[in-house]
Design a protein around this motif. Sequence first.
Motif, PDB file in Angstrom:
ATOM      1  N   GLU A  64      17.613  -8.842 -14.118  1.00  0.00           N
ATOM      2  CA  GLU A  64      16.391  -8.044 -14.208  1.00  0.00           C
ATOM      3  C   GLU A  64      16.174  -7.171 -12.982  1.00  0.00           C
ATOM      4  OE1 GLU A  64      14.161  -7.531 -16.663  1.00  0.00           O
ATOM      5  OE2 GLU A  64      15.642  -8.587 -17.903  1.00  0.00           O
ATOM      6  N   LYS A  65      16.607  -7.675 -11.809  1.00  0.00           N
ATOM      7  CA  LYS A  65      16.434  -6.900 -10.576  1.00  0.00           C
ATOM      8  C   LYS A  65      17.248  -5.612 -10.626  1.00  0.00           C
ATOM      9  CE  LYS A  65      16.230  -7.526  -5.575  1.00  0.00           C
ATOM     10  NZ  LYS A  65      16.497  -8.435  -4.440  1.00  0.00           N
ATOM     11  N   ARG A  66      18.498  -5.709 -11.111  1.00  0.00           N
ATOM     12  CA  ARG A  66      19.339  -4.524 -11.243  1.00  0.00           C
ATOM     13  C   ARG A  66      18.766  -3.582 -12.288  1.00  0.00           C
ATOM     14  NH1 ARG A  66      22.924  -2.033 -14.364  1.00  0.00           N
ATOM     15  NH2 ARG A  66      24.663  -0.911 -13.382  1.00  0.00           N
ATOM     16  N   GLU A  68      15.696  -3.159 -13.227  1.00  0.00           N
ATOM     17  CA  GLU A  68      14.502  -2.472 -12.731  1.00  0.00           C
ATOM     18  C   GLU A  68      14.875  -1.398 -11.718  1.00  0.00           C
ATOM     19  OE1 GLU A  68      10.720  -1.232 -12.271  1.00  0.00           O
ATOM     20  OE2 GLU A  68      11.511  -2.595 -13.811  1.00  0.00           O
ATOM     21  N   ALA A  69      15.854  -1.707 -10.852  1.00  0.00           N
ATOM     22  CA  ALA A  69      16.290  -0.730  -9.847  1.00  0.00           C
ATOM     23  C   ALA A  69      16.908   0.497 -10.517  1.00  0.00           C
ATOM     24  CB  ALA A  69      17.294  -1.380  -8.894  1.00  0.00           C
ATOM     25  N   VAL A  70      17.743   0.277 -11.535  1.00  0.00           N
ATOM     26  CA  VAL A  70      18.370   1.378 -12.275  1.00  0.00           C
ATOM     27  C   VAL A  70      17.309   2.212 -12.987  1.00  0.00           C
ATOM     28  CG1 VAL A  70      19.868   1.947 -14.236  1.00  0.00           C
ATOM     29  CG2 VAL A  70      20.590   0.217 -12.570  1.00  0.00           C
ATOM     30  N   LYS A  71      16.326   1.547 -13.559  1.00  0.00           N
ATOM     31  CA  LYS A  71      15.250   2.254 -14.261  1.00  0.00           C
ATOM     32  C   LYS A  71      14.485   3.171 -13.310  1.00  0.00           C
ATOM     33  CE  LYS A  71      11.014   1.420 -16.943  1.00  0.00           C
ATOM     34  NZ  LYS A  71      10.086   0.383 -17.464  1.00  0.00           N
ATOM     35  N   GLN A  72      14.180   2.653 -12.129  1.00  0.00           N
ATOM     36  CA  GLN A  72      13.449   3.458 -11.142  1.00  0.00           C
ATOM     37  C   GLN A  72      14.255   4.670 -10.704  1.00  0.00           C
ATOM     38  OE1 GLN A  72      12.111   1.014  -7.876  1.00  0.00           O
ATOM     39  NE2 GLN A  72      10.895  -0.338  -9.182  1.00  0.00           N
ATOM     40  N   ILE A  73      15.547   4.463 -10.474  1.00  0.00           N
ATOM     41  CA  ILE A  73      16.411   5.579 -10.064  1.00  0.00           C
ATOM     42  C   ILE A  73      16.503   6.626 -11.167  1.00  0.00           C
ATOM     43  CG2 ILE A  73      18.844   6.204  -9.680  1.00  0.00           C
ATOM     44  CD1 ILE A  73      17.456   5.255  -7.178  1.00  0.00           C
ATOM     45  N   ASN A  74      16.716   6.184 -12.403  1.00  0.00           N
ATOM     46  CA  ASN A  74      16.809   7.115 -13.540  1.00  0.00           C
ATOM     47  C   ASN A  74      15.541   7.943 -13.680  1.00  0.00           C
ATOM     48  OD1 ASN A  74      19.421   6.636 -14.482  1.00  0.00           O
ATOM     49  ND2 ASN A  74      18.792   4.865 -15.699  1.00  0.00           N
ATOM     50  N   ASN A  75      14.386   7.286 -13.581  1.00  0.00           N
ATOM     51  CA  ASN A  75      13.112   7.999 -13.710  1.00  0.00           C
ATOM     52  C   ASN A  75      12.912   9.005 -12.574  1.00  0.00           C
ATOM     53  OD1 ASN A  75      12.334   6.702 -16.077  1.00  0.00           O
ATOM     54  ND2 ASN A  75      11.303   5.033 -14.997  1.00  0.00           N
ATOM     55  N   LYS A  76      13.228   8.572 -11.361  1.00  0.00           N
ATOM     56  CA  LYS A  76      13.038   9.444 -10.192  1.00  0.00           C
ATOM     57  C   LYS A  76      13.944  10.669 -10.269  1.00  0.00           C
ATOM     58  CE  LYS A  76      12.964   9.305  -5.139  1.00  0.00           C
ATOM     59  NZ  LYS A  76      13.135   8.449  -3.940  1.00  0.00           N
ATOM     60  N   ILE A  77      15.221  10.454 -10.571  1.00  0.00           N
ATOM     61  CA  ILE A  77      16.166  11.575 -10.639  1.00  0.00           C
ATOM     62  C   ILE A  77      15.853  12.487 -11.819  1.00  0.00           C
ATOM     63  CG2 ILE A  77      18.591  12.221 -10.897  1.00  0.00           C
ATOM     64  CD1 ILE A  77      17.881  10.981  -8.196  1.00  0.00           C
ATOM     65  N   LEU A  78      15.443  11.913 -12.944  1.00  0.00           N
ATOM     66  CA  LEU A  78      15.104  12.739 -14.105  1.00  0.00           C
ATOM     67  C   LEU A  78      13.932  13.653 -13.784  1.00  0.00           C
ATOM     68  CD1 LEU A  78      15.549  13.562 -17.004  1.00  0.00           C
ATOM     69  CD2 LEU A  78      14.124  11.627 -17.732  1.00  0.00           C
ATOM     70  N   MET A  79      12.910  13.133 -13.090  1.00  0.00           N
ATOM     71  CA  MET A  79      11.771  13.974 -12.713  1.00  0.00           C
ATOM     72  C   MET A  79      12.207  15.104 -11.783  1.00  0.00           C
ATOM     73  SD  MET A  79       9.208  12.960 -14.405  1.00  0.00           S
ATOM     74  CE  MET A  79      10.406  12.612 -15.689  1.00  0.00           C
ATOM     75  N   ALA A  80      13.164  14.797 -10.892  1.00  0.00           N
ATOM     76  CA  ALA A  80      13.688  15.842  -9.997  1.00  0.00           C
ATOM     77  C   ALA A  80      14.436  16.902 -10.798  1.00  0.00           C
ATOM     78  CB  ALA A  80      14.605  15.214  -8.946  1.00  0.00           C
ATOM     79  N   MET A  81      15.149  16.480 -11.832  1.00  0.00           N
ATOM     80  CA  MET A  81      15.868  17.425 -12.679  1.00  0.00           C
ATOM     81  C   MET A  81      14.914  18.293 -13.488  1.00  0.00           C
ATOM     82  SD  MET A  81      19.014  15.002 -13.982  1.00  0.00           S
ATOM     83  CE  MET A  81      19.941  16.311 -14.798  1.00  0.00           C
ATOM     84  N   VAL A  82      13.824  17.707 -13.918  1.00  0.00           N
ATOM     85  CA  VAL A  82      12.790  18.475 -14.627  1.00  0.00           C
ATOM     86  C   VAL A  82      12.214  19.530 -13.695  1.00  0.00           C
ATOM     87  CG1 VAL A  82      10.472  18.359 -15.622  1.00  0.00           C
ATOM     88  CG2 VAL A  82      12.202  16.667 -16.284  1.00  0.00           C
ATOM     89  N   ASP A  83      11.921  19.132 -12.452  1.00  0.00           N
ATOM     90  CA  ASP A  83      11.392  20.075 -11.463  1.00  0.00           C
ATOM     91  C   ASP A  83      12.379  21.211 -11.231  1.00  0.00           C
ATOM     92  OD1 ASP A  83       9.222  18.422 -11.237  1.00  0.00           O
ATOM     93  OD2 ASP A  83       9.773  17.585  -9.289  1.00  0.00           O
TER      94      ASP A  83
END
Length: 313
Positions: A64-66, A68-83
Motif C-alpha cells: 500500500e505504501k508503494r 500511494e507513493a505512485v499515485k501521488q507522483i502520477n497525480n502531481k506529474i499529470l497536473m504539471a503536464m496539464v499546465d
Amino acid sequence: MKKQINGVIFYLIIIGFGFCRPISAEVIDRIVAIVNDDIVTLVQLSKETASYIKNIDSSGYSGEKRKEAVKQINNKILMAMVDRSLTQQEAQKYQISVSDTEIDNALENVKNARSLSQKEFLNALTNQGVTLKEYRESIEKQILQSKLINHAVKSKVIITESEIKNYYDTNAQKYSGKKKYRLRNILMNNEDRIKEIKKKLDAKIDFSTLAKQYSLSPNASDGGDLGLFDISNFSENIKEIISGLNTGEYSNVISTSQGFQIFYVEDIVLDGNKSYEQARDEIHEILYNEQVEKKFKTWLESLKKNAHIKIML
C-alpha cells in the motif's frame, strides 16, 4: 532579464532530461486527461513518471505504501503536464516560436552543465531510450513555455525603488555582515609570569613584541597572530571576554585548557557587509522572482478557469 529567462529555460530543460525514459511495453495506452483540444495519454504520463517510479522502487516501498507513493507522483506529474499543455496552447495563440539556434544553444548548456562530450550526451540519450529528435522536441516545448511566461508574466512585473529599500531595511541583519575578530595571543604555562607580561602591556609595550619574546604558542614568531575569527564557536567564557573588547584592547589573564592566555583584538570587521548600493541588484532579483512566481500562478489559474479540463486517471 536575459539571465533570468535563461535560468528558467535551463531548469525546465533539466526537468526534460529527467523525464525522457523508456517505458514498459506492458503499458496499455489510453487518454488520462483532456485539455481543451489537446489530450494527455497514459504512455506520455508513464514516460514522465518513469524515473520517479524507479526511485520509489529503489527506496524499498512495497504494498500500500508503494501504491500511494505512485499515485501521488502520477497525480502531481499529470497536473504539471496539464499546465504545460495550457501554456503551449497559449504560445500557439500568440504565435510564439523557437528557433533551431535556440534549441542548439540549450543543448550546449545541458552538455556543459553535465560536463558531457557530444558522444557522451548521445550515449546518455540512448541509455534512456530517447532519440536526439525526441529530445530536441522536448527542449523546444520547454523553451516555448519559458517564452510564454516572459510574454504573459515577466514583462508585467515592476519592482520599485521603495520596495527594494524596504526589503533592505527589513532584512538589515542579513546585509550587516557577521562580526569577526582579528586576534593575537600570548600563551604561557605560569600564571605569575604572564601577570608580569600583563603589567608590561599596561605600560604600553607593544603586544606583538611581547608575544615574540615570551609566548609559548607556535605563532609567537608572528607576534601571536591567530587570524580572523567568528567567535560564536568559542567557549562562553572566552566569547564573553573578547566580545567586550574594542579594537586595540586586550583581555586580562585567562585560564584555558592550553594554559594562561591574554588575547588582543587587532581589528573587528564585518564580513559580508553590503551597503544598499551593493545589495540593490541582488534584492531586485529576489523581489522580481517572487513576483514572477506569484503572477505566474495567478495567470495559470485564470487559464485553468477558462479551459475545458477533464482528468481520467
